[in-house]
Each structure stands twice: as C-alpha cells, then as structure tokens.
Design a protein around this motif. Structure first.
Motif, PDB file in Angstrom:
ATOM      1  N   ASN A  23      -4.457  11.761  -1.397  1.00 34.01           N
ATOM      2  CA  ASN A  23      -5.594  11.375  -2.239  1.00 34.01           C
ATOM      3  C   ASN A  23      -6.003   9.911  -2.066  1.00 34.01           C
ATOM      4  OD1 ASN A  23      -5.692  13.951  -3.170  1.00 34.01           O
ATOM      5  ND2 ASN A  23      -5.219  13.473  -5.292  1.00 34.01           N
ATOM      6  N   GLY A  24      -5.995   9.440  -0.824  1.00 39.60           N
ATOM      7  CA  GLY A  24      -6.425   8.073  -0.557  1.00 39.60           C
ATOM      8  C   GLY A  24      -5.390   7.003  -0.827  1.00 39.60           C
ATOM      9  N   THR A  25      -4.170   7.413  -1.082  1.00 38.20           N
ATOM     10  CA  THR A  25      -3.105   6.439  -1.320  1.00 38.20           C
ATOM     11  C   THR A  25      -1.846   6.886  -0.566  1.00 38.20           C
ATOM     12  OG1 THR A  25      -1.970   5.136  -3.028  1.00 38.20           O
ATOM     13  CG2 THR A  25      -2.286   7.502  -3.488  1.00 38.20           C
ATOM     14  N   THR A  26      -0.717   6.230  -0.839  1.00 40.29           N
ATOM     15  CA  THR A  26       0.535   6.544  -0.147  1.00 40.29           C
ATOM     16  C   THR A  26       1.618   6.922  -1.152  1.00 40.29           C
ATOM     17  OG1 THR A  26       1.082   4.189  -0.133  1.00 40.29           O
ATOM     18  CG2 THR A  26       0.057   5.088   1.861  1.00 40.29           C
ATOM     19  N   VAL A  27       2.510   7.812  -0.696  1.00 37.04           N
ATOM     20  CA  VAL A  27       3.541   8.378  -1.571  1.00 37.04           C
ATOM     21  C   VAL A  27       4.909   8.238  -0.913  1.00 37.04           C
ATOM     22  CG1 VAL A  27       4.359  10.559  -2.588  1.00 37.04           C
ATOM     23  CG2 VAL A  27       1.924  10.006  -2.613  1.00 37.04           C
ATOM     24  N   PRO A  44       7.813  12.787  -6.018  1.00 44.82           N
ATOM     25  CA  PRO A  44       6.865  12.112  -5.131  1.00 44.82           C
ATOM     26  C   PRO A  44       6.053  11.123  -5.976  1.00 44.82           C
ATOM     27  CG  PRO A  44       6.088  14.337  -5.639  1.00 44.82           C
ATOM     28  CD  PRO A  44       7.384  14.138  -6.372  1.00 44.82           C
ATOM     29  N   LEU A  45       6.050   9.850  -5.582  1.00 45.87           N
ATOM     30  CA  LEU A  45       5.409   8.815  -6.386  1.00 45.87           C
ATOM     31  C   LEU A  45       4.551   7.899  -5.532  1.00 45.87           C
ATOM     32  CD1 LEU A  45       8.562   7.840  -8.468  1.00 45.87           C
ATOM     33  CD2 LEU A  45       6.620   9.203  -9.264  1.00 45.87           C
ATOM     34  N   ILE A  46       3.410   7.527  -6.064  1.00 49.18           N
ATOM     35  CA  ILE A  46       2.544   6.544  -5.412  1.00 49.18           C
ATOM     36  C   ILE A  46       3.302   5.218  -5.348  1.00 49.18           C
ATOM     37  CG2 ILE A  46       0.410   5.207  -5.696  1.00 49.18           C
ATOM     38  CD1 ILE A  46      -0.741   7.729  -7.114  1.00 49.18           C
ATOM     39  N   TYR A  47       3.175   4.540  -4.212  1.00 47.85           N
ATOM     40  CA  TYR A  47       3.878   3.263  -4.059  1.00 47.85           C
ATOM     41  C   TYR A  47       3.023   2.268  -3.289  1.00 47.85           C
ATOM     42  CZ  TYR A  47       4.699   3.725   0.958  1.00 47.85           C
ATOM     43  OH  TYR A  47       4.518   3.805   2.311  1.00 47.85           O
ATOM     44  N   GLN A  48       3.454   1.033  -3.368  1.00 45.00           N
ATOM     45  CA  GLN A  48       2.948  -0.023  -2.509  1.00 45.00           C
ATOM     46  C   GLN A  48       4.118  -0.910  -2.121  1.00 45.00           C
ATOM     47  OE1 GLN A  48      -0.283  -1.096  -1.127  1.00 45.00           O
ATOM     48  NE2 GLN A  48      -0.310   1.120  -1.446  1.00 45.00           N
ATOM     49  N   LYS A  49       4.008  -1.492  -0.961  1.00 50.53           N
ATOM     50  CA  LYS A  49       5.014  -2.454  -0.499  1.00 50.53           C
ATOM     51  C   LYS A  49       4.631  -3.802  -1.096  1.00 50.53           C
ATOM     52  CE  LYS A  49       8.031  -2.502   3.298  1.00 50.53           C
ATOM     53  NZ  LYS A  49       8.801  -3.584   3.271  1.00 50.53           N
ATOM     54  N   HIS A  50       5.620  -4.564  -1.529  1.00 51.44           N
ATOM     55  CA  HIS A  50       5.417  -5.909  -2.085  1.00 51.44           C
ATOM     56  C   HIS A  50       6.513  -6.774  -1.497  1.00 51.44           C
ATOM     57  CE1 HIS A  50       5.523  -9.034  -5.321  1.00 51.44           C
ATOM     58  NE2 HIS A  50       4.214  -8.929  -5.116  1.00 51.44           N
ATOM     59  N   GLY A  51       6.179  -7.499  -0.437  1.00 48.79           N
ATOM     60  CA  GLY A  51       7.216  -8.219   0.301  1.00 48.79           C
ATOM     61  C   GLY A  51       8.150  -7.203   0.927  1.00 48.79           C
ATOM     62  N   ASP A  52       9.457  -7.370   0.706  1.00 49.27           N
ATOM     63  CA  ASP A  52      10.458  -6.439   1.231  1.00 49.27           C
ATOM     64  C   ASP A  52      10.756  -5.307   0.260  1.00 49.27           C
ATOM     65  OD1 ASP A  52      10.726  -7.896   3.569  1.00 49.27           O
ATOM     66  OD2 ASP A  52      12.398  -9.099   2.795  1.00 49.27           O
ATOM     67  N   GLU A  53      10.081  -5.288  -0.874  1.00 47.90           N
ATOM     68  CA  GLU A  53      10.382  -4.305  -1.908  1.00 47.90           C
ATOM     69  C   GLU A  53       9.256  -3.281  -2.013  1.00 47.90           C
ATOM     70  OE1 GLU A  53      13.034  -6.940  -4.924  1.00 47.90           O
ATOM     71  OE2 GLU A  53      10.901  -7.408  -4.878  1.00 47.90           O
ATOM     72  N   TYR A  54       9.553  -2.201  -2.739  1.00 50.22           N
ATOM     73  CA  TYR A  54       8.590  -1.136  -2.986  1.00 50.22           C
ATOM     74  C   TYR A  54       8.324  -1.092  -4.478  1.00 50.22           C
ATOM     75  CZ  TYR A  54       9.646   0.270   1.770  1.00 50.22           C
ATOM     76  OH  TYR A  54       9.803   0.275   3.127  1.00 50.22           O
ATOM     77  N   VAL A  55       7.072  -0.839  -4.839  1.00 46.54           N
ATOM     78  CA  VAL A  55       6.671  -0.840  -6.241  1.00 46.54           C
ATOM     79  C   VAL A  55       6.135   0.547  -6.602  1.00 46.54           C
ATOM     80  CG1 VAL A  55       5.164  -1.921  -7.952  1.00 46.54           C
ATOM     81  CG2 VAL A  55       6.070  -3.294  -6.057  1.00 46.54           C
ATOM     82  N   ILE A  56       6.606   1.075  -7.746  1.00 47.05           N
ATOM     83  CA  ILE A  56       6.149   2.351  -8.282  1.00 47.05           C
ATOM     84  C   ILE A  56       5.862   2.167  -9.774  1.00 47.05           C
ATOM     85  CG2 ILE A  56       7.302   3.809  -6.567  1.00 47.05           C
ATOM     86  CD1 ILE A  56       9.625   4.184  -8.517  1.00 47.05           C
ATOM     87  N   LEU A 106      -1.579  -4.922  -8.213  1.00 48.00           N
ATOM     88  CA  LEU A 106      -1.379  -4.295  -6.901  1.00 48.00           C
ATOM     89  C   LEU A 106      -1.474  -2.775  -7.026  1.00 48.00           C
ATOM     90  CD1 LEU A 106      -0.361  -4.442  -3.872  1.00 48.00           C
ATOM     91  CD2 LEU A 106       1.951  -4.257  -4.842  1.00 48.00           C
ATOM     92  N   MET A 107      -0.788  -2.218  -8.005  1.00 51.18           N
ATOM     93  CA  MET A 107      -0.748  -0.761  -8.164  1.00 51.18           C
ATOM     94  C   MET A 107      -2.084  -0.215  -8.686  1.00 51.18           C
ATOM     95  SD  MET A 107       2.022  -0.020  -6.784  1.00 51.18           S
ATOM     96  CE  MET A 107       2.023   1.751  -7.116  1.00 51.18           C
ATOM     97  N   ALA A 108      -2.740  -0.933  -9.585  1.00 49.01           N
ATOM     98  CA  ALA A 108      -4.033  -0.478 -10.111  1.00 49.01           C
ATOM     99  C   ALA A 108      -5.112  -0.539  -9.022  1.00 49.01           C
ATOM    100  CB  ALA A 108      -4.434  -1.305 -11.328  1.00 49.01           C
ATOM    101  N   ALA A 109      -4.969  -1.460  -8.079  1.00 50.40           N
ATOM    102  CA  ALA A 109      -5.905  -1.500  -6.953  1.00 50.40           C
ATOM    103  C   ALA A 109      -5.693  -0.283  -6.049  1.00 50.40           C
ATOM    104  CB  ALA A 109      -5.714  -2.795  -6.156  1.00 50.40           C
ATOM    105  N   THR A 110      -4.462   0.206  -5.999  1.00 45.42           N
ATOM    106  CA  THR A 110      -4.101   1.372  -5.193  1.00 45.42           C
ATOM    107  C   THR A 110      -4.519   2.669  -5.882  1.00 45.42           C
ATOM    108  OG1 THR A 110      -2.212   0.189  -4.319  1.00 45.42           O
ATOM    109  CG2 THR A 110      -2.111   2.572  -4.195  1.00 45.42           C
ATOM    110  N   TRP A 111      -4.305   2.731  -7.190  1.00 49.77           N
ATOM    111  CA  TRP A 111      -4.576   3.940  -7.980  1.00 49.77           C
ATOM    112  C   TRP A 111      -5.220   3.489  -9.295  1.00 49.77           C
ATOM    113  CZ3 TRP A 111      -4.775   8.751  -6.447  1.00 49.77           C
ATOM    114  CH2 TRP A 111      -4.734   9.794  -7.372  1.00 49.77           C
TER     115      TRP A 111
END
Length: 135
Positions: A23-27, A44-56, A106-111
C-alpha cells in the motif's frame, strides 16, 4: 491485499518479495513472545529506518488499547525482526518523550493515517524503536 497470517506466510516464503512493499509503504515482520502464552507471535508492521534502527508504531488503528505485540514487549523486549530476507534479533524500546516527535513525524510521513489514529483514542500511541543485537 495481504493482511495478517497470509501476509506473514507470503513474506516469509518469498523473503519479503511479496509483502515488504504494501500500500505504498514498507513492512517488516516482528516476532514477539506472548507474555501469557509464551508462544511466538508474528505481526506484519509498517516501518521506517532511522539511522541504524527500525521504527514501528503501536497504533492498532487508534483503538483504546495498544496491540498485543506491544504489551508483549514489557515482558520480553528481545524480538525477532525480518526485513526482506534479513532476519535478526533486536531489542525493542518505546521512544522517549524527547525522541518521539521526530520519529512520529517520520512514521506519519510514511503512513498519514497515524495522525488520524491518534485523534481516535485518548491513549498516547507509542512509537517503538528496534535496535539490532550483535551476534
């Protein structure tokens, strides 16, 4: 559209070729240990990378309570994560009040629905940071 167990099964079977882009994002796949059952559960959760970490985000669509996977982190913050074919152990923690505004944006820009979900509930929706564990 993939969702739930079917999403997890397809993602695992294809190393994320099916299910990572959604749906236009990454999981990613997050596997926690049930705080009551002791059984592993994968979401299964929408995520974004933030530096070396992952954000959900523990949104549960703006429900009054956090998702079960988030409650499981209280008992056992060590989790398994799969991003495409990369499977690794990680430590999960809730973003601090100082960190949250940046990672929420970051996450609201993604979803963008995350902002809507927050308006549906009185609870403050937690943002979780996943830090890869060595070894």
């Amino acid at each position: 559209m993939l969702y739930g167990k079917e999403h997890v099964d397809k993602y695992r079977a294809t190393d994320g070729k099916e299910g990572h882009d959604w749906n236009g994002t990454t999981v990613l796949l997050l596997t926690t240990t049930g705080r009551k059952s002791g059984e592993e559960r994968t979401s299964p959760l929408i995520y974004q990378k933030h530096g070396d970490e992952y954000v959900i985000v523990a949104s549960k669509g703006g429900a009054p309570q956090s998702p079960d996977w988030y409650h499981n982190l209280d008992t056992n913050p060590e989790v398994e994560v799969q991003v495409m074919g990369d499977k690794f152990r990680a430590r999960a923690r809730t973003a601090s009040p100082e960190e949250k505004p940046e990672v929420w944006r970051l996450m609201a820009a993604t979803w963008p629905q995350y902002d809507e979900y927050q308006t549906k509930t009185d609870r403050e929706i937690p943002v979780v940071i996943l830090s890869r564990l060595d070894g």
